[in-house]
Motif scaffolding. Sequence first.
Motif, PDB file in Angstrom:
ATOM      1  N   GLY A  29       0.838  -1.190   0.000  1.00 44.77           N
ATOM      2  CA  GLY A  29       0.000   0.000   0.000  1.00 44.77           C
ATOM      3  C   GLY A  29       0.875   1.242   0.000  1.00 44.77           C
ATOM      4  O   GLY A  29       1.759   1.402  -0.839  1.00 44.77           O
ATOM      5  N   ASN A  30       0.672   2.126   0.974  1.00 45.77           N
ATOM      6  CA  ASN A  30       1.479   3.342   1.096  1.00 45.77           C
ATOM      7  C   ASN A  30       2.744   3.138   1.911  1.00 45.77           C
ATOM      8  O   ASN A  30       3.535   4.058   2.063  1.00 45.77           O
ATOM      9  N   GLN A  31       2.926   1.938   2.455  1.00 42.42           N
ATOM     10  CA  GLN A  31       4.107   1.654   3.275  1.00 42.42           C
ATOM     11  C   GLN A  31       5.282   1.253   2.376  1.00 42.42           C
ATOM     12  O   GLN A  31       5.105   0.495   1.427  1.00 42.42           O
ATOM     13  N   LYS A  32       6.455   1.752   2.703  1.00 42.75           N
ATOM     14  CA  LYS A  32       7.673   1.417   1.950  1.00 42.75           C
ATOM     15  C   LYS A  32       8.821   1.233   2.928  1.00 42.75           C
ATOM     16  O   LYS A  32       8.901   1.940   3.938  1.00 42.75           O
ATOM     17  N   ALA A  33       9.703   0.296   2.608  1.00 42.69           N
ATOM     18  CA  ALA A  33      10.854   0.072   3.474  1.00 42.69           C
ATOM     19  C   ALA A  33      11.985  -0.573   2.680  1.00 42.69           C
ATOM     20  O   ALA A  33      11.770  -1.136   1.601  1.00 42.69           O
ATOM     21  N   ILE A  34      13.167  -0.487   3.251  1.00 39.83           N
ATOM     22  CA  ILE A  34      14.346  -1.179   2.746  1.00 39.83           C
ATOM     23  C   ILE A  34      14.792  -2.118   3.855  1.00 39.83           C
ATOM     24  O   ILE A  34      14.940  -1.708   5.008  1.00 39.83           O
ATOM     25  N   LYS A  46       9.207   2.385   7.126  1.00 39.03           N
ATOM     26  CA  LYS A  46       8.400   1.871   8.214  1.00 39.03           C
ATOM     27  C   LYS A  46       7.330   0.943   7.660  1.00 39.03           C
ATOM     28  O   LYS A  46       6.698   1.257   6.650  1.00 39.03           O
ATOM     29  N   LEU A  47       7.153  -0.183   8.319  1.00 37.55           N
ATOM     30  CA  LEU A  47       6.104  -1.135   7.986  1.00 37.55           C
ATOM     31  C   LEU A  47       5.313  -1.419   9.250  1.00 37.55           C
ATOM     32  O   LEU A  47       5.865  -1.382  10.351  1.00 37.55           O
ATOM     33  N   SER A  48       4.037  -1.726   9.083  1.00 39.34           N
ATOM     34  CA  SER A  48       3.246  -2.099  10.253  1.00 39.34           C
ATOM     35  C   SER A  48       3.854  -3.363  10.859  1.00 39.34           C
ATOM     36  O   SER A  48       4.527  -4.137  10.163  1.00 39.34           O
ATOM     37  N   PRO A  49       3.666  -3.599  12.136  1.00 37.27           N
ATOM     38  CA  PRO A  49       4.250  -4.789  12.773  1.00 37.27           C
ATOM     39  C   PRO A  49       3.874  -6.098  12.066  1.00 37.27           C
ATOM     40  O   PRO A  49       4.712  -6.974  11.908  1.00 37.27           O
ATOM     41  N   ARG A  50       2.614  -6.216  11.621  1.00 36.28           N
ATOM     42  CA  ARG A  50       2.186  -7.439  10.936  1.00 36.28           C
ATOM     43  C   ARG A  50       2.948  -7.634   9.623  1.00 36.28           C
ATOM     44  O   ARG A  50       3.452  -8.716   9.328  1.00 36.28           O
ATOM     45  N   VAL A  51       3.055  -6.573   8.813  1.00 37.56           N
ATOM     46  CA  VAL A  51       3.749  -6.656   7.528  1.00 37.56           C
ATOM     47  C   VAL A  51       5.231  -6.924   7.753  1.00 37.56           C
ATOM     48  O   VAL A  51       5.827  -7.781   7.078  1.00 37.56           O
ATOM     49  N   SER A  53       6.634  -8.444  10.217  1.00 38.83           N
ATOM     50  CA  SER A  53       6.766  -9.830  10.666  1.00 38.83           C
ATOM     51  C   SER A  53       6.694 -10.800   9.482  1.00 38.83           C
ATOM     52  O   SER A  53       7.503 -11.727   9.376  1.00 38.83           O
ATOM     53  N   LEU A  54       5.744 -10.584   8.584  1.00 43.37           N
ATOM     54  CA  LEU A  54       5.623 -11.447   7.403  1.00 43.37           C
ATOM     55  C   LEU A  54       6.852 -11.339   6.508  1.00 43.37           C
ATOM     56  O   LEU A  54       7.376 -12.346   6.023  1.00 43.37           O
ATOM     57  N   VAL A  55       7.328 -10.120   6.298  1.00 39.87           N
ATOM     58  CA  VAL A  55       8.508  -9.900   5.444  1.00 39.87           C
ATOM     59  C   VAL A  55       9.734 -10.578   6.051  1.00 39.87           C
ATOM     60  O   VAL A  55      10.505 -11.239   5.352  1.00 39.87           O
ATOM     61  N   MET A  56       9.926 -10.431   7.361  1.00 37.01           N
ATOM     62  CA  MET A  56      11.104 -11.029   8.003  1.00 37.01           C
ATOM     63  C   MET A  56      11.030 -12.564   7.979  1.00 37.01           C
ATOM     64  O   MET A  56      12.054 -13.224   7.789  1.00 37.01           O
ATOM     65  N   GLU A  57       9.836 -13.101   8.180  1.00 34.13           N
ATOM     66  CA  GLU A  57       9.683 -14.561   8.099  1.00 34.13           C
ATOM     67  C   GLU A  57      10.033 -15.045   6.699  1.00 34.13           C
ATOM     68  O   GLU A  57      10.782 -16.013   6.527  1.00 34.13           O
ATOM     69  N   TRP A  58       9.522 -14.362   5.674  1.00 32.02           N
ATOM     70  CA  TRP A  58       9.812 -14.728   4.288  1.00 32.02           C
ATOM     71  C   TRP A  58      11.314 -14.594   4.006  1.00 32.02           C
ATOM     72  O   TRP A  58      11.930 -15.497   3.421  1.00 32.02           O
ATOM     73  N   ALA A  59      11.914 -13.484   4.408  1.00 33.40           N
ATOM     74  CA  ALA A  59      13.335 -13.233   4.134  1.00 33.40           C
ATOM     75  C   ALA A  59      14.223 -14.259   4.827  1.00 33.40           C
ATOM     76  O   ALA A  59      15.230 -14.692   4.256  1.00 33.40           O
TER      77      ALA A  59
END
Length: 86
Positions: A29-34, A46-51, A53-59
């Motif tokens: 959505g409007n959230q962006k991060a590196i 900045k990402l919401s805590p849920r997003v 968490s999902l990104v870190m699990e995937w990575a």
Amino acid sequence: MPEISRFFGIVIAMFYDDHAPPHFHVRYGNQKAIVGIEPLGLLEGKLSPRVLSLVMEWAARHQSELMDNWQRAERYAPLKPIPPLE
């Protein structure tokens, strides 16, 4: 920015010839991060805590594939798609 994975509306991409340290870009959505690859961690944005968490699990599951794509991007070689989080 070549997209390398997409899951739950989260888009993961890498730029060719991007600056160090090795990282990937996240859009939701409007959230962006590196996010840094080694070590895994939020570098910018900045990402919401849920997003996040999902990104870190995937990575964590695909860290070696992410490093391989980083090295490919440095050489302007085609990036390989990485399976989404299911």
